[in-house]
Design a protein around this motif. Structure first.
Motif, mmCIF file in Angstrom:
data_model
loop_
_atom_site.group_PDB
_atom_site.id
_atom_site.type_symbol
_atom_site.label_atom_id
_atom_site.label_comp_id
_atom_site.label_asym_id
_atom_site.label_seq_id
_atom_site.Cartn_x
_atom_site.Cartn_y
_atom_site.Cartn_z
ATOM 1 N N THR A 1 -1.599 7.226 9.567
ATOM 2 C CA THR A 1 -1.683 8.676 9.455
ATOM 3 C C THR A 1 -2.079 9.087 8.042
ATOM 4 N N THR A 2 -3.031 9.990 7.950
ATOM 5 C CA THR A 2 -3.419 10.547 6.660
ATOM 6 C C THR A 2 -2.198 11.245 6.058
ATOM 7 N N THR A 3 -1.916 10.984 4.780
ATOM 8 C CA THR A 3 -0.657 11.451 4.215
ATOM 9 C C THR A 3 -0.860 12.115 2.868
ATOM 10 N N ILE A 4 -0.152 13.228 2.670
ATOM 11 C CA ILE A 4 -0.140 13.874 1.355
ATOM 12 C C ILE A 4 1.301 13.966 0.900
ATOM 13 N N MET A 5 1.564 13.420 -0.287
ATOM 14 C CA MET A 5 2.929 13.412 -0.797
ATOM 15 C C MET A 5 2.987 14.182 -2.106
ATOM 16 N N VAL A 6 4.037 14.993 -2.237
ATOM 17 C CA VAL A 6 4.263 15.702 -3.494
ATOM 18 C C VAL A 6 5.337 14.968 -4.268
ATOM 19 N N THR A 7 5.101 14.700 -5.526
ATOM 20 C CA THR A 7 6.125 14.037 -6.327
ATOM 21 C C THR A 7 5.957 14.371 -7.801
ATOM 22 N N HIS A 8 7.062 14.262 -8.539
ATOM 23 C CA HIS A 8 6.966 14.445 -9.991
ATOM 24 C C HIS A 8 7.147 13.096 -10.689
ATOM 25 N N ASP A 9 7.283 12.040 -9.857
ATOM 26 C CA ASP A 9 7.596 10.723 -10.386
ATOM 27 C C ASP A 9 6.318 9.885 -10.371
ATOM 28 N N GLN A 10 5.778 9.558 -11.567
ATOM 29 C CA GLN A 10 4.478 8.866 -11.616
ATOM 30 C C GLN A 10 4.568 7.468 -11.006
ATOM 31 N N ALA A 11 5.721 6.789 -11.189
ATOM 32 C CA ALA A 11 5.846 5.437 -10.640
ATOM 33 C C ALA A 11 5.744 5.480 -9.119
ATOM 34 N N GLU A 12 6.393 6.501 -8.514
ATOM 35 C CA GLU A 12 6.362 6.678 -7.071
ATOM 36 C C GLU A 12 4.926 6.952 -6.614
ATOM 37 N N ALA A 13 4.252 7.843 -7.319
ATOM 38 C CA ALA A 13 2.878 8.188 -6.952
ATOM 39 C C ALA A 13 1.967 6.971 -7.062
ATOM 40 N N PHE A 14 2.105 6.220 -8.163
ATOM 41 C CA PHE A 14 1.236 5.066 -8.384
ATOM 42 C C PHE A 14 1.449 3.985 -7.336
#
Lengths: 326, 264, 285
Positions: free
Chosen positions: A185-198
């Motif tokens: 599934t195409t996914t968009i996640m919002v986060t303020h945590d760069q490690a999580e995003a990376f």
């Protein structure tokens, strides 16, 4: 035709721009993170895609269909909320089945799909529990199963891991990525945590003050940040002064090496030393100003504060950022 | 946890005795076989209870009160749910004033409401009407339901409703399947609290009841000002029992401490 | 703010309630206010017109002044006793361990749900000439005394009815208190008493004030208790209004006393509410 397209999406509250001209195209199956500090507009962007916040201007197109002003309950998107927002008065199975009931899926089919979704998140044994009987991580997975079971074209994750403790968060990052790749599934996640995003995303959208600053793969964002701000937001950095009129230069602490005094590009004195387990973290004072250096803990003896050391680096790791873009 | 000293515990015991004494004596005297208000010695009797059940005035008033309390509590909750919803989630001008208005009967002496409504009723010829009496009760008990529901509705996570919408629920389905079940303890708790308050109300009702609509507290008050015999004790004991039962149910459904102490 | 909320304008949801409050609250209160200025005729009752006579009578006639004075006195005494008993009791309750705490809290608060008539009747038996309190006095060798139909009887029953209203707000503010703050005070060498007066008491002051207000307001307008325990002689404001309306049939007079009672109530509530809000909101959040 892109799978999802945000076209100059804007949200204005009075004179204040919460989100300003955000444009983004997402391909099918991609995992995109909206990354930025709080108040950067990432959550508002997500809420506009979800339909909980009305866009002031611009358009949202999903599979070619304009959904900018469609009611939230007609979009059919899967959403995992920061608080999980589980229905407290329904069992785990009841929660997961809710979206299917709304789609008038037959009872037998519902049971099959609920079971499948719960197996996917390893909660098949918990179908009859109530949310309050589950741990934080389990609730998170129920929320994920509930969002995925309706087979949404798009999965939206609003800070999905922020309520978990550090260890669990790390484990869930990988699980989230695995599940997303399984179902595609195409996914968009919002986060303020760069490690999580990376760690989970294919591409990262860095936002600041309602605007998109950079859209790139995690590696590119880290290695070639577009601005000063991004450079500092996604990691630690050393600013190296350059001659007047020349652009500012940056280098990451792990790209610096400590060598014998006099044999590096510059000499420095160890001011402070911190032990972080897998690495040593140094504050140095030098003619170039303060420097921070991280050295992998390879078992060798660290430098004592007060020691004069040489600092060495490869010029290829030095980044140049246009001045005034911060 | 710090411990209380002997002095503190004695103080607490005295307060407890003080609070329970009048209720206990009422219940004991109700079982007396004598014709006067006296504590039953070795012989207990149910004769005064029997007398209550054969006293047409008391029975009529009792039925009146039950009926009045249940209808007014129901109407009151039906009014309070939408109003509390608007107050907790609406962003409109005058929201605070509206909330203050809906809670205002709490700070207006019931006596004043009684005389004011007496005058209104005599103007519009509503004296002796059960319907108007019920509306008067709805007015004074609605603040209790309103307060409970407002606190129930502010205390819960609105994103749950967003979750329902995102899963394709219509607004109505969302209300019925998600919102209502989540505020249900507040709704039933509010109903019971309204019921008790309506059932107990004396000061306003004494002005606006007519012989055909006299409620139990008014009947008891009038009876007590004229003659005092153990039948009053028997009626009182029955009310204590009824209240205790309601309180127990209320405790099960919503938590008595939350109803009485409140959260706001 | 939300698209969903924007399409959903909720004001109309309050319309049914608003209608009820207009018809049953605003209209009758306005009627009563107007009535209080009506002229009164012994034979015909309220005859319209405009006069301030009733208000003038209330503040000049010794009969009414005595009633207002007695109501004020009884209200203040009741409030004082409720503070003196209710505050320590709430504090003691808050320091109890789990099962006892909720048990005693319930015992102290649930009488609130029992009809005032029943509780007043209970007091009339307790204080009766042959009642248990007099019997206790006899056993102690003090002899019987007339307890009923005295201000003491009225105050005792009022305290009984009002005490929960005092304990509830104090209990609520005690719950918000961080117990470690009191321990911190003790750790600096403060005595128990100093810790209570310098650290606990200032923090629960808003609770005490709002409890005191509620108690005073309810006590000063109480009807059943003076009606049943005060007898014919011991009139309070509420029983006087009742007499004016249902025995003397002088509605305008009763209306003006009721209006004064309402205004006094609102003034006390609002001013003290302001004081509590203004002084403590800032400090205690």
């Amino acid at each position: 035709m892109p799978f999802l397209e945000l076209d100059n999406l804007t949200k204005q509250y009075g004179h204040l721009y919460a989100v300003e001209n955000v444009s983004l195209t997402v391909e099918q199956g991609e995992f995109i993170s909206l990354l930025g500090p709080s108040g950067c507009g990432k959550t508002t962007t997500l809420q506009m895609i979800a339909g909980f916040v009305e866009a002031t201007a611009g358009a949202i197109r999903l599979q070619g269909r304009d959904i900018t002003h469609a009611p939230a309950n007609s979009r059919g998107l899967g959403i995992v909320f920061q608080s999980y927002a589980l229905f407290p008065h329904m069992t785990v199975a009841g929660n997961v089945s809710f979206g299917l009931e709304m789609q008038k899926v037959s009872k037998a089919e519902r049971a099959r799909r609920v079971d499948h979704a719960l197996t996917l998140v390893h909660l098949d044994a918990y179908a009859d529990r109530y949310p309050r009987e589950l741990s934080g991580g389990q609730r998170q997975r129920v929320a994920l199963a509930r969002a995925l079971v309706i087979q949404p074209p798009l999965l939206l994750l609003d800070e999905p891991l922020s309520n978990l403790d550090a260890k669990l968060r790390e484990a869930m990052q990988f699980e989230l990525r695995n599940i997303q790749q399984q179902v595609g599934t195409t996914t968009i996640m919002v986060t303020h945590d760069q490690a999580e995003a990376f760690s989970v995303s294919d591409r990262v959208v860095v936002m600041q003050s309602g605007k998109v600053m950079q859209i790139d793969t995690p590696y590119q964002v880290y290695e070639h940040p577009a601005t000063d701000f991004i450079s500092r937001f996604v990691g630690k950095t050393n600013m190296i002064p350059s001659a007047p009129g020349h652009p500012q230069r940056h280098i990451r602490p792990e790209k610096l090496r400590l060598v014998a005094a006099g044999s590096g590009r510059v000499n420095a004195t160890v001011a402070e030393r911190f032990f972080l387990g897998s690495q040593w973290f140094y504050h140095l004072t030098s003619d170039l100003g303060e420097l921070t250096v991280t050295i992998p803990n390879d078992g060798s003896a660290p430098q004592a504060p007060g020691t004069v050391v040489g600092v060495q680096w490869d010029e290829a790791n030095m980044r140049t950022l246009a001045e005034g873009r911060a | 946890m710090p411990r209380n000293g002997a002095l503190a515990l004695t103080f607490n015991a005295l307060v407890v005795v003080f609070m329970l004494a009048p209720l206990v004596i009422v219940c004991l005297v109700a079982f007396t076989p004598e014709n006067t208000l006296s504590l039953p010695g070795w012989s207990w009797s149910l004769r005064w209870f029997e007398k209550v059940f054969h006293h047409p005035d008391f029975m009529t008033s009792f039925v009146n009160s039950l009926w009045l309390a249940s209808t007014s509590a129901t109407l009151s909750v039906a009014l309070a749910v939408p109003s509390a919803m608007a107050i907790t989630r609406g962003e409109f001008r005058g929201r605070g004033a509206l909330e203050a208005l809906f809670l205002s009967p709490l700070v207006i002496p019931h006596l004043v409401l009684g005389v004011a409504l007496l005058q209104l009723f005599s103007h519009i010829g509503a004296t002796g009407s059960f319907f108007w009496l019920m509306l008067a009760h709805v007015l004074i008990i609605t603040p209790y339901a309103m307060r409970l529901l407002i606190s129930a509705m502010t205390g819960y996570d609105r994103t749950v409703e967003h979750a329902a919408l995102s899963l394709g629920a219509s607004r109505w389905t969302m209300f019925v399947r998600v919102t209502l079940p989540m505020i249900l303890p507040g709704v039933t708790g509010g109903w019971l609290l309204c019921f008790i308050n309506s059932f107990d109300e004396l000061t306003m009702s004494i002005f606006i009841t007519a012989p055909s609509t006299i409620t139990l507290p008014v009947r008891m008050y009038m009876y007590a000002t004229e003659s005092i015999d153990p039948m009053m004790a028997a009626v009182s004991a029955l009310i204590v029992a009824l209240t205790a039962t309601t309180a127990l149910i209320l405790d099960r459904i919503y938590g008595l401490d939350r109803v009485l102490v409140g959260q706001r | 703010m939300m698209a969903a909320a924007k399409k959903f304008s909720p004001v109309w949801l309050t319309l049914p309630s608003l209608a009820l409050f207009l018809v049953m609250l605003m209209t009758p209160l306005t009627l009563t206010l107007l009535l209080s200025f009506n002229e009164y005729d012994n034979m015909k009752g309220a005859v319209g017109g405009f006069t301030l006579d009733h208000y003038w009578k209330v503040i000049s006639d010794g009969f009414y002044l005595e009633i207002f004075w007695r109501t004020l006195k009884i209200g203040l005494l009741t409030t004082l006793i409720c503070v003196v008993v209710g505050v320590p009791e709430a504090y003691i309750l808050s320091r109890m361990n789990r099962p006892w705490r909720s048990l005693f809290l319930m015992i102290v608060l649930t009488p609130l749900l029992v009809s005032v008539v029943v509780r007043t009747f209970g007091w009339s038996m307790l204080l009766g000439f042959e009642g248990p309190i007099n019997q206790l006095f006899v056993a102690l060798g003090w002899g019987k005394s007339r307890l009923l139909y005295t201000e003491g009887a009225v105050i005792a029953a009022l305290v009984h009815v009002m005490l929960p209203f005092m304990i509830i707000p104090v209990w609520t503010s005690l719950q918000k208190l961080d117990p470690q703050v009191e321990q911190a005070a003790l750790s600096f060498g403060a005595s128990r008493l100093t810790a209570i007066t310098r650290v606990v008491l200032p923090q629960i002051m808003p609770g005490i004030l709002s409890g005191g207000l509620i108690v005073f307001g309810l006590a000063a307008s109480s009807f059943a208790i003076p009606g049943l325990l005060g007898g014919r002689r011991l009139k309070m404001v509420a029983t006087t209004v009742y007499d004016q309306y249902l025995h003397e049939l002088n509605w305008p007079m009763g209306a003006s006393i009721a209006v004064i009672l309402l205004l006094a109530n609102l003034v006390v509530m609002l001013t003290c509410h302001r004081v509590v809000e203004g002084q403590y909101r800032r400090r205690l959040g």
